[in-house]
Design a protein around this motif. Structure first.
Motif, PDB file in Angstrom:
ATOM      1  N   LEU A 131       0.848  -1.187   0.000  1.00  0.00           N
ATOM      2  CA  LEU A 131       0.000   0.000   0.000  1.00  0.00           C
ATOM      3  C   LEU A 131       0.881   1.232   0.000  1.00  0.00           C
ATOM      4  N   VAL A 132       0.495   2.236  -0.814  1.00  0.00           N
ATOM      5  CA  VAL A 132       1.241   3.495  -0.846  1.00  0.00           C
ATOM      6  C   VAL A 132       0.270   4.655  -0.617  1.00  0.00           C
ATOM      7  N   PRO A 133       0.663   5.632   0.215  1.00  0.00           N
ATOM      8  CA  PRO A 133      -0.240   6.739   0.522  1.00  0.00           C
ATOM      9  C   PRO A 133      -0.146   7.912  -0.438  1.00  0.00           C
ATOM     10  N   ASN A 134       0.958   7.996  -1.181  1.00  0.00           N
ATOM     11  CA  ASN A 134       1.196   9.154  -2.038  1.00  0.00           C
ATOM     12  C   ASN A 134       2.330   8.829  -3.012  1.00  0.00           C
ATOM     13  N   SER A 135       2.646   9.785  -3.874  1.00  0.00           N
ATOM     14  CA  SER A 135       3.669   9.546  -4.894  1.00  0.00           C
ATOM     15  C   SER A 135       5.041   9.291  -4.294  1.00  0.00           C
ATOM     16  N   VAL A 155      -9.941  15.387  -0.182  1.00  0.00           N
ATOM     17  CA  VAL A 155     -10.219  14.293  -1.108  1.00  0.00           C
ATOM     18  C   VAL A 155      -9.738  14.660  -2.509  1.00  0.00           C
ATOM     19  N   ASP A 156      -9.980  15.896  -2.946  1.00  0.00           N
ATOM     20  CA  ASP A 156      -9.539  16.305  -4.279  1.00  0.00           C
ATOM     21  C   ASP A 156      -8.023  16.232  -4.410  1.00  0.00           C
ATOM     22  N   ALA A 164     -11.240   3.676 -11.648  1.00  0.00           N
ATOM     23  CA  ALA A 164     -11.246   2.740 -12.774  1.00  0.00           C
ATOM     24  C   ALA A 164     -10.768   3.416 -14.051  1.00  0.00           C
ATOM     25  N   GLU A 165     -11.191   4.640 -14.268  1.00  0.00           N
ATOM     26  CA  GLU A 165     -10.760   5.380 -15.459  1.00  0.00           C
ATOM     27  C   GLU A 165      -9.260   5.637 -15.443  1.00  0.00           C
ATOM     28  N   ALA A 166      -8.676   5.747 -14.236  1.00  0.00           N
ATOM     29  CA  ALA A 166      -7.236   5.998 -14.110  1.00  0.00           C
ATOM     30  C   ALA A 166      -6.415   4.730 -14.292  1.00  0.00           C
ATOM     31  N   GLY A 167      -7.075   3.560 -14.240  1.00  0.00           N
ATOM     32  CA  GLY A 167      -6.351   2.312 -14.471  1.00  0.00           C
ATOM     33  C   GLY A 167      -6.476   1.256 -13.404  1.00  0.00           C
ATOM     34  N   ALA A 216      -6.123  13.662  -7.022  1.00  0.00           N
ATOM     35  CA  ALA A 216      -5.216  14.156  -8.061  1.00  0.00           C
ATOM     36  C   ALA A 216      -3.923  13.357  -8.059  1.00  0.00           C
ATOM     37  N   ASP A 217      -3.410  13.070  -6.868  1.00  0.00           N
ATOM     38  CA  ASP A 217      -2.195  12.261  -6.760  1.00  0.00           C
ATOM     39  C   ASP A 217      -2.483  10.816  -7.163  1.00  0.00           C
ATOM     40  N   ASN A 218      -3.651  10.302  -6.781  1.00  0.00           N
ATOM     41  CA  ASN A 218      -4.010   8.926  -7.142  1.00  0.00           C
ATOM     42  C   ASN A 218      -4.101   8.746  -8.658  1.00  0.00           C
ATOM     43  N   ASP A 219      -4.624   9.749  -9.368  1.00  0.00           N
ATOM     44  CA  ASP A 219      -4.706   9.663 -10.822  1.00  0.00           C
ATOM     45  C   ASP A 219      -3.319   9.454 -11.422  1.00  0.00           C
ATOM     46  N   VAL A 220      -2.352  10.197 -10.912  1.00  0.00           N
ATOM     47  CA  VAL A 220      -0.974  10.084 -11.401  1.00  0.00           C
ATOM     48  C   VAL A 220      -0.388   8.729 -11.034  1.00  0.00           C
TER      49      VAL A 220
END
Length: 307
Positions: A80-84, A119-120, A169-172, A124-128
């Motif tokens: 599990l990773v919390p951020n980039s 959350v936003d 899901a859209e992010a992968g 944003a980080d999760n999308d990346v």
């Protein structure tokens, strides 16, 4: 919806369970317990978290654990990773695991208290991160905490949760886990929720992650199964819980969940006596009684004359 006849269970005790233990668990013991879980037949185990060691010191030895465990080749290991930044650190040893979990809380207040972001900002980080994980050839799983209710905000809107899931899901992300982080779900809502999630997310593995904080964990798992859910997460010995807020006790005990499914004729691919054995060994390592029922009672043994 037809009830699934076979389910997948990911064991999350080595990460989600251990991280809540106040006393240091030696690396040797962690390795031994994870190996025991591998021998019990788990093909999915959540092993480590790449968070700052000062935040969760219990998991500071994650790289060493990943390097030393010896589980069957077919066992997929998750981190599990919390951020980039956490993902950067994880990818330094990307050959040691197969799946990466990223996460967000559906509740603004819980997300802020948990990761100090809105959350936003988290999404944003999760999308990346999701795109990076896919490029690395790893499986991306997303987890939405407080999916069924928040101790600070109360009811969480179902549409909000599913909107976040669809964005993942859209992010992968190929798997979306819905967490009952502080045990606020009930069986009626679990049935409604998973019917809606499965309808909204075709082609995505939908995973149920219930906590037994108020004693409804197994009932919720049964309701999710009846709604068509075939993927679950649980923790041996009923280890775990949410540190935000206090009092949010452990996950469903894996051995209790497996026992229930087997008695219903639902296949798990797991060796229940070995799962119980691993949970009892965890009890010995931690030096205290754990709260699962199967640790005490063992598996149901039907007399041959009654079969």
């Amino acid at each position: 919806m037809t009830r699934p006849q076979r389910v997948q269970i990911r064991e999350v005790g080595p990460r989600d369970g251990f991280q809540n233990e106040p006393e240091h668990i030696p690396t040797d013991d962690k390795v031994r317990l994870i190996n025991a879980l591998g021998r019990a037949g788990f093909t999915r185990i959540e092993v480590a978290s790449f968070v700052r060691p000062d935040v969760i010191p219990q998991l500071a030895d994650g790289v060493e654990v990943l390097s030393r465990i010896d589980v069957p080749d077919e066992t997929k290991l998750m981190v599990l990773v919390p951020n980039s930044k956490g993902l950067d650190n994880a990818l330094k040893v990307r050959d040691k695991f197969h799946e990466v979990a990223i996460f967000v809380s559906a509740s603004e207040t819980h997300n802020k208290k948990n990761v100090n972001r809105t959350v936003d900002e988290t999404m944003a980080d999760n999308d990346v991160m999701a795109k990076r994980i896919v490029v690395e050839g790893l499986d991306c799983a997303a987890v939405i905490a407080t999916s069924f209710g928040c101790p600070f905000e109360g009811k969480v809107d179902l549409t909000r949760v599913l909107d976040l899931a669809e964005r993942f899901a859209e992010a992968g992300a190929t798997e979306i886990g819905f967490g009952d982080t502080t045990g606020m779900c009930n069986p009626a809502y679990a049935s409604e929720f998973f019917a809606a999630a499965l309808d909204r997310l075709p082609g995505v593995e939908v995973t149920a992650h219930f906590h037994n904080t108020r004693g409804q964990g197994l009932a919720n798992a049964y309701a999710a199964l009846e709604a068509g859910c075939a993927s679950f997460e649980s923790s041996f010995g009923e280890l775990g819980g949410c540190p935000v807020p206090a009092g949010s006790t452990g996950n469903i005990a894996t051995e209790d969940l497996v026992s229930m499914f087997h008695e219903m004729g639902v296949e798990t691919g797991l060796d229940l006596p070995r799962v119980i054995e691993a949970a009892r060994e965890a009890q010995t390592v931690l030096g205290r009684k754990l709260t699962s029922h199967s640790i005490v009672a063992g598996p149901i043994e039907w007399a041959s004359s009654l079969r």
